[in-house]
Design a protein around this motif. Structure first.
Motif, PDB file in Angstrom:
ATOM      1  N   GLY A 182      -5.888   0.594 -31.716  1.00 42.61           N
ATOM      2  CA  GLY A 182      -5.474  -0.521 -30.684  1.00 42.61           C
ATOM      3  C   GLY A 182      -6.456   0.099 -29.684  1.00 42.61           C
ATOM      4  N   TYR A 183      -7.007  -0.608 -28.731  1.00 43.18           N
ATOM      5  CA  TYR A 183      -8.127  -0.795 -27.594  1.00 43.18           C
ATOM      6  C   TYR A 183      -8.422  -1.375 -26.953  1.00 43.18           C
ATOM      7  N   HIS A 184      -8.645  -0.735 -25.833  1.00 46.83           N
ATOM      8  CA  HIS A 184      -8.894  -1.661 -24.489  1.00 46.83           C
ATOM      9  C   HIS A 184     -10.673  -1.397 -24.053  1.00 46.83           C
ATOM     10  N   VAL A 185     -10.884  -2.245 -23.245  1.00 48.18           N
ATOM     11  CA  VAL A 185     -12.221  -2.696 -23.251  1.00 48.18           C
ATOM     12  C   VAL A 185     -12.226  -2.892 -21.616  1.00 48.18           C
ATOM     13  N   VAL A 186     -12.834  -1.613 -21.414  1.00 51.31           N
ATOM     14  CA  VAL A 186     -12.778  -1.300 -19.670  1.00 51.31           C
ATOM     15  C   VAL A 186     -14.465  -1.697 -19.314  1.00 51.31           C
ATOM     16  N   PRO A 187     -14.595  -1.954 -17.452  1.00 49.41           N
ATOM     17  CA  PRO A 187     -15.654  -2.460 -16.947  1.00 49.41           C
ATOM     18  C   PRO A 187     -16.487  -1.024 -17.018  1.00 49.41           C
ATOM     19  N   ASP A 188     -18.347  -1.365 -17.215  1.00 51.52           N
ATOM     20  CA  ASP A 188     -18.750  -0.980 -17.209  1.00 51.52           C
ATOM     21  C   ASP A 188     -18.836   0.570 -15.842  1.00 51.52           C
ATOM     22  N   GLN A 189     -17.945  -0.051 -14.841  1.00 51.96           N
ATOM     23  CA  GLN A 189     -18.782   0.406 -13.890  1.00 51.96           C
ATOM     24  C   GLN A 189     -16.746   1.640 -13.470  1.00 51.96           C
ATOM     25  N   THR A 190     -16.169   1.519 -14.436  1.00 54.82           N
ATOM     26  CA  THR A 190     -15.081   1.843 -14.321  1.00 54.82           C
ATOM     27  C   THR A 190     -14.545   3.235 -15.859  1.00 54.82           C
TER      28      THR A 190
ATOM     29  N   THR B 293     -13.677   5.094 -19.042  1.00 54.76           N
ATOM     30  CA  THR B 293     -12.861   5.707 -19.924  1.00 54.76           C
ATOM     31  C   THR B 293     -11.814   6.741 -19.028  1.00 54.76           C
ATOM     32  N   GLU B 294     -11.721   7.925 -18.912  1.00 56.29           N
ATOM     33  CA  GLU B 294     -10.842   9.038 -18.796  1.00 56.29           C
ATOM     34  C   GLU B 294     -10.021   7.851 -17.986  1.00 56.29           C
ATOM     35  N   GLN B 295     -10.165   7.518 -16.196  1.00 59.02           N
ATOM     36  CA  GLN B 295      -9.399   6.901 -15.410  1.00 59.02           C
ATOM     37  C   GLN B 295      -9.212   5.638 -16.364  1.00 59.02           C
ATOM     38  N   ALA B 296      -9.024   4.841 -16.722  1.00 56.65           N
ATOM     39  CA  ALA B 296      -8.409   3.689 -17.573  1.00 56.65           C
ATOM     40  C   ALA B 296      -7.380   4.561 -18.261  1.00 56.65           C
ATOM     41  N   ARG B 297      -7.408   5.308 -19.139  1.00 55.55           N
ATOM     42  CA  ARG B 297      -6.888   5.821 -19.790  1.00 55.55           C
ATOM     43  C   ARG B 297      -5.364   6.479 -19.389  1.00 55.55           C
ATOM     44  N   ASP B 298      -6.162   6.735 -17.946  1.00 54.63           N
ATOM     45  CA  ASP B 298      -5.047   7.832 -17.430  1.00 54.63           C
ATOM     46  C   ASP B 298      -3.782   6.515 -16.379  1.00 54.63           C
ATOM     47  N   GLN B 299      -4.278   5.421 -16.331  1.00 61.47           N
ATOM     48  CA  GLN B 299      -3.570   4.694 -15.535  1.00 61.47           C
ATOM     49  C   GLN B 299      -2.558   3.653 -16.461  1.00 61.47           C
ATOM     50  N   PHE B 300      -3.535   3.526 -18.599  1.00 62.73           N
ATOM     51  CA  PHE B 300      -2.305   2.495 -18.546  1.00 62.73           C
ATOM     52  C   PHE B 300      -1.987   3.318 -20.098  1.00 62.73           C
ATOM     53  N   GLY B 301      -2.616   4.891 -20.407  1.00 62.44           N
ATOM     54  CA  GLY B 301      -2.260   4.778 -21.518  1.00 62.44           C
ATOM     55  C   GLY B 301      -0.963   5.541 -21.997  1.00 62.44           C
ATOM     56  N   ASP B 302       0.107   5.658 -20.772  1.00 61.49           N
ATOM     57  CA  ASP B 302       1.536   5.502 -21.472  1.00 61.49           C
ATOM     58  C   ASP B 302       2.204   4.206 -22.120  1.00 61.49           C
ATOM     59  N   GLN B 303       1.599   3.047 -21.407  1.00 62.81           N
ATOM     60  CA  GLN B 303       1.819   1.682 -21.865  1.00 62.81           C
ATOM     61  C   GLN B 303       1.061   1.511 -22.801  1.00 62.81           C
TER      62      GLN B 303
ATOM     63  N   THR C 205       1.667   2.426 -44.395  1.00 64.03           N
ATOM     64  CA  THR C 205       1.530   3.576 -43.952  1.00 64.03           C
ATOM     65  C   THR C 205       0.540   3.544 -42.653  1.00 64.03           C
ATOM     66  N   VAL C 206       0.779   4.389 -42.258  1.00 66.21           N
ATOM     67  CA  VAL C 206       0.192   3.982 -40.863  1.00 66.21           C
ATOM     68  C   VAL C 206      -0.698   4.489 -40.612  1.00 66.21           C
ATOM     69  N   GLU C 207      -1.908   4.937 -39.707  1.00 63.28           N
ATOM     70  CA  GLU C 207      -2.758   6.170 -38.590  1.00 63.28           C
ATOM     71  C   GLU C 207      -3.271   4.837 -38.117  1.00 63.28           C
ATOM     72  N   SER C 208      -2.392   5.668 -36.750  1.00 64.64           N
ATOM     73  CA  SER C 208      -2.843   5.249 -35.471  1.00 64.64           C
ATOM     74  C   SER C 208      -3.971   5.981 -34.476  1.00 64.64           C
ATOM     75  N   GLN C 209      -4.463   4.661 -33.851  1.00 61.51           N
ATOM     76  CA  GLN C 209      -5.582   5.361 -33.409  1.00 61.51           C
ATOM     77  C   GLN C 209      -5.750   4.147 -31.788  1.00 61.51           C
ATOM     78  N   LEU C 210      -5.641   5.467 -30.487  1.00 58.91           N
ATOM     79  CA  LEU C 210      -5.259   4.443 -28.751  1.00 58.91           C
ATOM     80  C   LEU C 210      -7.432   4.904 -28.507  1.00 58.91           C
ATOM     81  N   VAL C 211      -7.937   4.000 -28.296  1.00 61.61           N
ATOM     82  CA  VAL C 211      -9.056   4.294 -28.070  1.00 61.61           C
ATOM     83  C   VAL C 211      -9.852   3.495 -26.616  1.00 61.61           C
ATOM     84  N   PHE C 212     -10.098   3.845 -25.071  1.00 54.25           N
ATOM     85  CA  PHE C 212     -10.855   2.870 -23.971  1.00 54.25           C
ATOM     86  C   PHE C 212     -12.211   3.370 -24.492  1.00 54.25           C
ATOM     87  N   THR C 213     -13.188   2.377 -24.141  1.00 53.36           N
ATOM     88  CA  THR C 213     -13.571   1.957 -24.721  1.00 53.36           C
ATOM     89  C   THR C 213     -14.443   0.395 -23.729  1.00 53.36           C
TER      90      THR C 213
END
Length: 247
Positions: A36-44, A46-56, A74-82
């Protein structure tokens, strides 16, 4: 028992991506690396985006994991803000030694798959993927090769017959395996043209970046035109390019 093949399933977890109909059943015999990944703008940051949207994002990823596990995977999940989705996908493929990336279009129950064979490169991965996913399922497998001007039909037949033998050794019924040779046109064009009666495609990608397939013209030519799921075999070694992201 055939080992479960590792398949990367990337989902833009906050942009409306979901697991299409039929895909959980398609992956029932796989070990799914669910990215599960979410691309954030260059000026943001990634830690900030995770704090805001990580739980959702985590809740959505947990829901997708449950769907896949219920189907048998079988599943191995990974969440990345990038800042770079392509680089992230390539990196995760390498870290988990995934045999393929799945372009997850919807599918009906799978009865036939088209395996686009480019040559001897990556044959081991093709055999491991197809046998791992489908050896216990009643499915027809067509080994398909677009011959070049310097290839004779006899040489191609030898190549495809060898792959068919290896698949049957791994549990695919010989009666369920067919071989086809075509000439003229590019491999991508010919695969799309030949795919009308198939439920899924397995194909290799010559570019060392799997993400080029997912984001570039190849996806337009194959995945969008075919409309069904496409397994993209990863052939080459990826480089060690790093990026700043949070997981």
């Amino acid at each position: 028992m055939v080992d479960r093949p590792s398949i990367l399933l990337p989902l833009r977890v906050l942009e409306g991506d979901s697991i299409p109909e039929g895909v959980p059943e398609l992956l029932a015999n796989a070990h799914v690396v669910l990215l599960g990944y979410h691309v954030v703008p260059d000026q943001t940051a990634t830690e900030q985006a995770r704090d805001q949207f990580g739980d959702q994002a985590t809740r959505r990823l947990d829901d997708f994991t449950a769907i896949l596990e219920h189907a048998g995977a079988t599943v191995e999940s990974q969440l990345v803000f990038t800042h770079d989705g392509q680089t992230t996908i390539d990196r995760v493929v390498g870290e988990h030694d995934c045999l393929a990336v799945l372009v997850a279009n919807a599918t009906r129950p799978v009865e036939s798959i088209l395996v686009g064979v480019r040559g001897v490169a990556g044959v081991d991965r093709f055999v491991r993927l197809v046998s791992g996913l489908f050896a216990t399922i009643d499915v027809n497998v067509t080994l398909y090769h677009v011959a070049g001007a310097d290839e004779t039909d006899a040489d191609v037949q030898t190549l495809l017959d060898g792959i068919a033998t290896r698949l049957s050794d791994e549990g695919i019924s010989p009666d369920a395996i067919d071989v086809q040779i075509s000439r003229g046109g590019t491999p991508r064009e010919m695969i799309v043209d030949a795919s009308d009666t198939y439920d899924a495609i397995v194909m290799g990608e010559s570019d060392p970046s799997v993400a080029t397939f997912l984001f570039g013209m190849t996806a337009d030519q194959v995945a969008k035109q075919f409309l069904g799921p496409v397994f993209v075999i990863q052939h080459g070694e990826l480089d060690d390019t790093e990026e700043t992201e949070t997981e």
